[in-house]
Design a protein around this motif. Structure first.
Motif, PDB file in Angstrom:
ATOM      1  N   ASP A   1       4.294   5.025   5.624  1.00  0.00           N
ATOM      2  CA  ASP A   1       5.010   4.695   6.856  1.00  0.00           C
ATOM      3  C   ASP A   1       4.503   3.379   7.449  1.00  0.00           C
ATOM      4  O   ASP A   1       5.281   2.602   8.010  1.00  0.00           O
ATOM      5  CB  ASP A   1       4.847   5.829   7.876  1.00  0.00           C
ATOM      6  CG  ASP A   1       5.577   7.095   7.453  1.00  0.00           C
ATOM      7  OD1 ASP A   1       6.456   6.996   6.578  1.00  0.00           O
ATOM      8  OD2 ASP A   1       5.252   8.181   7.982  1.00  0.00           O
TER       9      ASP A   1
ATOM     10  N   ARG B   1       6.103   0.511   5.699  1.00  0.00           N
ATOM     11  CA  ARG B   1       7.502   0.333   6.106  1.00  0.00           C
ATOM     12  C   ARG B   1       7.622  -0.380   7.440  1.00  0.00           C
ATOM     13  O   ARG B   1       8.629  -1.026   7.714  1.00  0.00           O
ATOM     14  CB  ARG B   1       8.186   1.696   6.184  1.00  0.00           C
ATOM     15  CG  ARG B   1       8.465   2.310   4.812  1.00  0.00           C
ATOM     16  CD  ARG B   1       9.007   3.698   4.940  1.00  0.00           C
ATOM     17  NE  ARG B   1       9.344   4.279   3.644  1.00  0.00           N
ATOM     18  CZ  ARG B   1       9.368   5.576   3.378  1.00  0.00           C
ATOM     19  NH1 ARG B   1       9.064   6.450   4.354  1.00  0.00           N
ATOM     20  NH2 ARG B   1       9.683   6.018   2.182  1.00  0.00           N
ATOM     21  N   ARG B   2       6.609  -0.295   8.265  1.00  0.00           N
ATOM     22  CA  ARG B   2       6.671  -0.981   9.563  1.00  0.00           C
ATOM     23  C   ARG B   2       6.524  -2.491   9.422  1.00  0.00           C
ATOM     24  O   ARG B   2       6.665  -3.218  10.389  1.00  0.00           O
ATOM     25  CB  ARG B   2       5.594  -0.419  10.501  1.00  0.00           C
ATOM     26  CG  ARG B   2       5.840   1.048  10.843  1.00  0.00           C
ATOM     27  CD  ARG B   2       4.932   1.557  11.946  1.00  0.00           C
ATOM     28  NE  ARG B   2       5.067   2.996  12.075  1.00  0.00           N
ATOM     29  CZ  ARG B   2       4.185   3.889  11.624  1.00  0.00           C
ATOM     30  NH1 ARG B   2       3.072   3.462  11.036  1.00  0.00           N
ATOM     31  NH2 ARG B   2       4.381   5.180  11.772  1.00  0.00           N
TER      32      ARG B   2
ATOM     33  N   GLU C   1       8.626  -3.959   7.580  1.00  0.00           N
ATOM     34  CA  GLU C   1       9.980  -4.192   7.060  1.00  0.00           C
ATOM     35  C   GLU C   1      10.012  -4.203   5.539  1.00  0.00           C
ATOM     36  O   GLU C   1      10.793  -4.930   4.912  1.00  0.00           O
ATOM     37  CB  GLU C   1      10.553  -5.522   7.594  1.00  0.00           C
ATOM     38  CG  GLU C   1      10.584  -5.612   9.105  1.00  0.00           C
ATOM     39  CD  GLU C   1      11.374  -4.463   9.749  1.00  0.00           C
ATOM     40  OE1 GLU C   1      12.408  -4.064   9.175  1.00  0.00           O
ATOM     41  OE2 GLU C   1      10.945  -3.959  10.807  1.00  0.00           O
ATOM     42  N   TYR C   2       9.157  -3.386   4.956  1.00  0.00           N
ATOM     43  CA  TYR C   2       9.091  -3.275   3.504  1.00  0.00           C
ATOM     44  C   TYR C   2       9.636  -1.899   3.136  1.00  0.00           C
ATOM     45  O   TYR C   2       8.983  -0.879   3.347  1.00  0.00           O
ATOM     46  CB  TYR C   2       7.638  -3.434   3.037  1.00  0.00           C
ATOM     47  CG  TYR C   2       7.451  -3.516   1.547  1.00  0.00           C
ATOM     48  CD1 TYR C   2       7.619  -4.717   0.872  1.00  0.00           C
ATOM     49  CD2 TYR C   2       7.104  -2.389   0.808  1.00  0.00           C
ATOM     50  CE1 TYR C   2       7.436  -4.802  -0.495  1.00  0.00           C
ATOM     51  CE2 TYR C   2       6.918  -2.458  -0.558  1.00  0.00           C
ATOM     52  CZ  TYR C   2       7.086  -3.664  -1.204  1.00  0.00           C
ATOM     53  OH  TYR C   2       6.902  -3.725  -2.562  1.00  0.00           O
ATOM     54  N   HIS C   3      10.860  -1.875   2.579  1.00  0.00           N
ATOM     55  CA  HIS C   3      11.544  -0.608   2.326  1.00  0.00           C
ATOM     56  C   HIS C   3      11.978  -0.534   0.863  1.00  0.00           C
ATOM     57  O   HIS C   3      13.105  -0.901   0.514  1.00  0.00           O
ATOM     58  CB  HIS C   3      12.761  -0.461   3.237  1.00  0.00           C
ATOM     59  CG  HIS C   3      12.443  -0.509   4.697  1.00  0.00           C
ATOM     60  ND1 HIS C   3      11.905   0.566   5.374  1.00  0.00           N
ATOM     61  CD2 HIS C   3      12.573  -1.503   5.613  1.00  0.00           C
ATOM     62  CE1 HIS C   3      11.723   0.249   6.646  1.00  0.00           C
ATOM     63  NE2 HIS C   3      12.118  -1.007   6.819  1.00  0.00           N
TER      64      HIS C   3
ATOM     65  N   GLY D   1      13.274   1.060  -2.706  1.00  0.00           N
ATOM     66  CA  GLY D   1      14.298   2.067  -2.988  1.00  0.00           C
ATOM     67  C   GLY D   1      15.669   1.499  -3.246  1.00  0.00           C
ATOM     68  O   GLY D   1      16.577   2.227  -3.661  1.00  0.00           O
TER      69      GLY D   1
ATOM     70  N   SER E   1      12.612  -3.549  -2.801  1.00  0.00           N
ATOM     71  CA  SER E   1      12.526  -3.668  -1.342  1.00  0.00           C
ATOM     72  C   SER E   1      13.485  -4.718  -0.793  1.00  0.00           C
ATOM     73  O   SER E   1      13.725  -4.774   0.418  1.00  0.00           O
ATOM     74  CB  SER E   1      11.100  -4.037  -0.919  1.00  0.00           C
ATOM     75  OG  SER E   1      10.804  -5.369  -1.303  1.00  0.00           O
TER      76      SER E   1
ATOM     77  N   GLN F   1      12.810  -7.774  -0.595  1.00  0.00           N
ATOM     78  CA  GLN F   1      12.002  -8.853  -0.020  1.00  0.00           C
ATOM     79  C   GLN F   1      11.525  -9.794  -1.130  1.00  0.00           C
ATOM     80  O   GLN F   1      11.247  -9.369  -2.250  1.00  0.00           O
ATOM     81  CB  GLN F   1      10.791  -8.278   0.713  1.00  0.00           C
ATOM     82  CG  GLN F   1      11.130  -7.341   1.845  1.00  0.00           C
ATOM     83  CD  GLN F   1      11.715  -8.078   3.047  1.00  0.00           C
ATOM     84  OE1 GLN F   1      11.380  -9.221   3.302  1.00  0.00           O
ATOM     85  NE2 GLN F   1      12.592  -7.414   3.776  1.00  0.00           N
TER      86      GLN F   1
END
Length: 413
Positions: A279, A282-283, A285-287, A289, A359, A361
């Motif tokens: 989590d 993810r904060r 902005e790394y998501h 999937g 991600s 990014q």
């Protein structure tokens, strides 16, 4: 096969000598072999490149304008030499080394930074005196030692597949990767590479305890450490018929996720959530999937259709391009790695590319490719000197560019 010196009793020059002369001559011969051997050469190459990088970084710092002020440094005042080792995430590692982990509900936590490197940094910082700056110096020491160890292991691992010359060249290619300057700064890359190489060397040579422990530690050095598991499973399966005690590879494989499980339990004790490390990531902005090819497809479309406008008018375009091209080159190398070096190495590369690419990014992609060790092994097998010089020249040129951007606090991290 490596050439090994004859034992003293089989050497005609020594058999007729008195025992004292044999001992003395043998010692001198051993020292000469060590001095001329690959270990000393490789360590000298590592130290030379690390020192040259530090000098280049200093000149880049004092001659080029700084892009932005990052707000921290090795000392309380700015330092044009030492601050080049401490950029961006270095501050997070420094905080963990000094004061440990802290959980902030709903905010960005340092739990996103896995513990092996900052804990080694802490030990080195305490040994150096325990002042705030000493932890940065401890991080530099850990990175440099890890880099030297990783290059020696890279040579040993490469020797399982290629000859001496190609194995030594693979070390040079690894050190001149365009983003390999991260191996000498306060970042976890060289430590992760050392552990990843130890894991693969252990599994490939059936040193199961070494492989299992190293893989477990790699999993809590960087988040993508667990992505080694498919490749290590493939190697273990290939040894099944030759391994009389199957519990040993099974135990080594079971150890791979053990470190990540232990860190998750620590996160649970601190925050109440065993996946708080995820989590926290993810904060930023790394998501992960998404579809791994989407971001590179978008980048290549823009570079092909409107390269000038894109690179000149969009602030992040030059940095995204450098990162994206590093990932693209690594992807194009995968089938050649599979063909020349085997399925396990191709699986390792695919898994470690798919995670960050999913991600969407670009940031960090270049840094992530530095630990894809099959690429320098592959480059070391280039036989034509002209092609080798071309590859080394391109690597060194982009290395210098990316280093200059990094030390002047451009968004290359």
């Amino acid at each position: 096969m490596e050439s090994r010196p004859l034992p003293a009793w089989d050497d005609p020059a020594l058999t007729s000598a008195p025992p004292e002369a044999v001992s003395h001559t043998s010692s001198l011969a051993s020292m000469r072999r060590l001095a001329a051997g690959p270990v000393v050469r490789l360590v000298a190459i590592v130290v030379a490149i690390r020192l040259a990088t530090a000098v280049l970084a200093f000149f880049a710092q004092v001659t080029l304008p700084q892009h932005q002020d990052q707000g921290f440094g090795v000392y309380r005042h700015k330092h044009a030499f030492w601050d080049n080792f401490a950029r961006y995430d270095s501050g997070w590692y420094h905080g963990i080394a000094r004061t440990g982990y802290a959980w902030v509900e709903g905010g960005r936590n340092n739990l996103a930074f896995f513990p092996v490197y900052p804990m080694a940094m802490r030990a080195a910082g305490v040994a150096l005196g325990g002042k705030p700056s000493d932890y940065y110096f401890g991080g530099i020491l850990v990175s440099w030692l890890s880099c030297a160890g990783a290059m020696l292991l890279l040579y040993r691992l490469a020797r399982l597949d290629v000859d001496d010359g190609a194995a030594e060249r693979s070390v040079v290619f690894a050190l001149l990767h365009p983003f390999a300057f991260f191996f000498g700064v306060v970042y976890a890359e060289s430590t992760f590479l050392l552990l990843a190489l130890a894991a693969f060397y252990g599994f490939r040579t059936r040193r199961w305890a070494l492989g299992g422990v190293a893989a477990s530690l790699a999993c809590i050095t960087r988040v993508n450490g667990i992505m080694m598991a498919p490749a290590l499973l493939w190697i273990a399966w290939a040894h099944v018929k030759a391994e009389p005690r199957l519990w040993r590879p099974a135990a080594a494989l079971a150890m791979v996720p053990a470190g990540l499980v232990a860190y998750s339990l620590y996160c649970h004790a601190l925050s109440g959530n065993p996946l708080e490390w995820m989590d926290s990531i993810r904060r930023w902005e790394y998501h992960p999937g998404g579809l791994p090819w989407d971001s590179l497809q978008t980048l290549m479309t823009r570079l092909v259709t409107q390269p000038y406008h894109y690179l000149v008018h969009e602030p992040m375009a030059p940095y995204d391009t450098l990162n994206g091209l590093a990932a693209l080159v690594a992807i194009l190398a995968v089938p050649v790695v599979w063909w020349r070096l085997g399925t396990a190495y191709a699986l390792f590369m695919l898994a470690n590319l798919a995670l960050p690419l999913s991600s969407g990014q670009y940031e960090g992609l270049g840094r992530y490719t530095t630990v894809l060790f099959p690429i320098p092994i592959l480059l070391g097998t280039i036989e034509q000197p002209a092609y080798r010089m071309l590859a080394l020249g391109l690597g060194a040129a982009f290395y210098t560019l990316c280093l200059a951007l990094f030390v002047n606090v451009h968004p290359i991290f």
